[in-house]
Design an enzyme around this catalytic site. Structure first.
Site, PDB file in Angstrom:
ATOM      1  CB  SER A  58     -40.114 -40.686  59.051  1.00  8.58           C
ATOM      2  OG  SER A  58     -38.835 -40.970  59.650  1.00  8.58           O
ATOM      3  CG  HIS A 110     -45.686 -70.651  49.146  1.00  5.78           C
ATOM      4  ND1 HIS A 110     -46.165 -71.152  50.348  1.00  5.78           N
ATOM      5  CD2 HIS A 110     -46.397 -71.170  48.177  1.00  5.78           C
ATOM      6  CE1 HIS A 110     -46.846 -71.973  49.977  1.00  5.78           C
ATOM      7  NE2 HIS A 110     -47.231 -72.306  48.840  1.00  5.78           N
TER       8      HIS A 110
END
Length: 543
Positions: free
Chosen positions: A370, A246
């Site tokens: 990038s 989780h």
């Protein structure tokens, strides 16, 4: 036999003199993975008569030649720039090995193969006196029609199709023209396509394309990915890893054990491919041999056609309509979807581990991460892989759901759908290679792994409350919950808690020595044992 209107027979001599590809070139074209080129029990092997039960081994020279011809095209860059599909354009170099099998050229070539092999089979049936056994010279001539079939030959078929507006009939006319120069074959030209419906030719063509492409192109790359993940498992079997359930800290594992989980899943699916039977039919217009029985009632046509289909190294389906129902394609593609789902899970986990800093990515000189942030090294390979699995599984699922459905004895909806077999597999192939590239860039960052473990001593709560249960301490879970849940737990505070427990001295000492780094259970052993679970030597194969 006269040629169809407006069609002239091609020059056979020049065709038969087509050069053969050399072994080094074949290795360069088909050797896209680290493994050596596979040898396939190839239905196009020279000298393998249609009635032979024993198939001969032959490297796929024709596939290498067709790729070579495409790469030498004078304006390949323009073609790639204008390609509608990114597989044929941007990603051409990654998927080109599939093109000989699933391109228009590939389909035409397989149709030629089936038509020629059927004529050879007819010559071996005593009752078909109109097609006597061929001499060795004639057989070699027919073998050469298959073995030397080139892109230029396929273009001739397409020219005929412009007139016939029927792709399979165009192949029949091409063969009649092609073989008219051989005196023996010229006498039996009308027995090309004898008793056949187009789907008799097509279903075998697609079956051969699938079997040869999957065995020689897809499986070797899939095996490479599995081997790379197994290596990650064994080399990092001992490296402790903070698990996350989780998204929250959980009992530790090892990096190798988490890789072994994926290897085991992939191998289990990979072994299932061997259960798929590539099927073929050859039963005429509605699956009942109607025309065959009228022409030669004395022949056992189901037995004869089964022999023919099996001679192509395919399994025989006796219960069909006009089409082979494609159930095996559905089963095959569902396995690819399962395999791809597991690798999608792997891609996402690797993305997360990179994001956590557990893996560094080795920078490649000249690469840009990038356009505005110079520092970026993005996990683009795993992202590209995940994206292509999504596209591939969408197509493969559509194919597996659509192809088994056909109205009554046949509608044409499967025809246009079948032409996308290579597209679905192409995106899978692209994804496998992207995953491999991603794995090859990885470098374990043990410092970051240790940092997270050092900061999460609360994960020992599971071990402590389990020992407390064994020795009869009341409400162990509740006591650990109060101590750890939402609290800042440190090495010192957990040691103080352990020292208050009414436990045997040796047990307390053992708990005091436990750390998040050592609390890994059998993870290391399980990771190392993956080499005994995954048999990389046997690989994946469809017989």
């Amino acid at each position: 036999m006269s040629a169809p209107p407006s069609l002239k027979p091609p020059a056979t001599a020049a065709f038969l003199a087509a050069p053969r590809v050399t072994a080094p070139l074949r290795a360069a074209v088909l050797g896209a993975t680290a493994q050596p080129p596979r040898r396939l029990r190839c239905s196009a092997a020279a000298g393998a008569g249609a009635g032979d039960s024993l198939q001969m081994s032959a490297p796929l020279d024709w596939a290498a030649r067709s790729v070579e011809a495409l790469e030498q095209a004078t304006d390949l860059d323009t073609f790639c720039m204008m390609a509608l599909s990114p597989l044929d354009g941007r990603y051409f170099r990654f998927v080109k090995d599939l093109m000989p099998f699933f391109s228009e050229f590939g389909l035409i070539r397989y149709r030629v193969l089936v038509e020629v092999k059927w004529l050879l089979k007819l010559s071996q049936i005593p009752e078909v006196t109109e097609v006597p056994p061929f001499s060795e010279e004639a057989q070699l001539f027919l073998d050469a029609v298959i073995l030397d079939f080139s892109i230029d030959d396929a273009k001739e078929v397409k020219q005929i199709e412009k007139i016939t507006n029927h792709d399979v009939k165009a192949v029949e006319y091409y063969l009649k023209q092609k073989c008219s120069s051989n005196p023996e074959v010229a006498k039996v030209l009308e027995f090309f396509h004898f008793g056949c419906t187009s789907e008799d030719i097509n279903n075998l063509s697609y079956a051969l394309a699938l079997k040869e492409a999957v065995n020689t192109v897809m499986f070797p790359v899939m095996e490479d990915v599995l081997a790379a993940i197994c290596t990650l498992a064994t080399e990092n079997a001992h490296v402790p890893l903070l698990s996350k359930t989780h998204g929250q800290p959980a009992s530790p594992s090892t990096l190798g054990k988490e890789m072994a989980n994926f290897a085991s899943r992939l191998y289990d699916i990979g072994r299932s491919f061997s259960e798929v039977k590539i099927l073929g039919k050859f039963a005429g217009a509605v699956g009942n041999y109607n025309a065959d029985v009228v022409a030669y009632p004395e022949i056992d046509w189901p037995k004869m056609t089964e022999e023919f289909v099996r001679s192509l190294d395919l399994q025989f389906n006796p219960y069909v309509t006009q089409i082979e129902p494609h159930d095996y394609i559905s089963k095959l593609f569902n396995l690819f979807v399962q395999f791809n789902i597991v690798l999608t899970d792997f891609d996402r986990d690797m993305w997360a581990y990179i994001s956590e800093g557990y893996f560094k990515q080795i920078p490649k000189a000249g690469e840009v991460g990038s356009s505005t942030m110079p520092h970026k090294i993005n996990p683009i390979n795993f992202e590209n892989s995940e994206g292509n699995f999504s596209v591939s599984n969408g197509l493969l699922h559509t194919l597996s759901m659509k192809l088994p459905i056909s109205r009554l004895q046949r509608d044409l909806t499967d025809s246009t759908v079948l032409r996308n077999l290579g597209v679905g597999l192409g995106h899978s192939l692209l994804a496998y290679k992207a995953t491999m590239q991603g794995i090859q860039k990885l470098q374990v960052n043990k410092v970051r792994l240790d940092e997270d473990l050092d900061q999460t001593w609360e994960v020992l709560g599971e071990a402590i409350q389990t020992v407390m249960r064994r020795y009869g301490i009341t409400e162990p879970y509740e006591k650990l919950k109060e101590f750890t849940r939402g609290q800042a737990v440190t090495k010192e505070s957990i040691r103080r808690f352990i020292e208050t427990l009414d436990l045997p001295e040796d047990v307390r000492s053992s708990l005091l020595e436990l750390t998040p780094h050592s609390y890994i259970g059998e993870a290391e052993k399980l990771a190392k044992n993956i080499v005994n679970v995954v048999d990389l030597k046997s690989g994946f194969r469809i017989e």
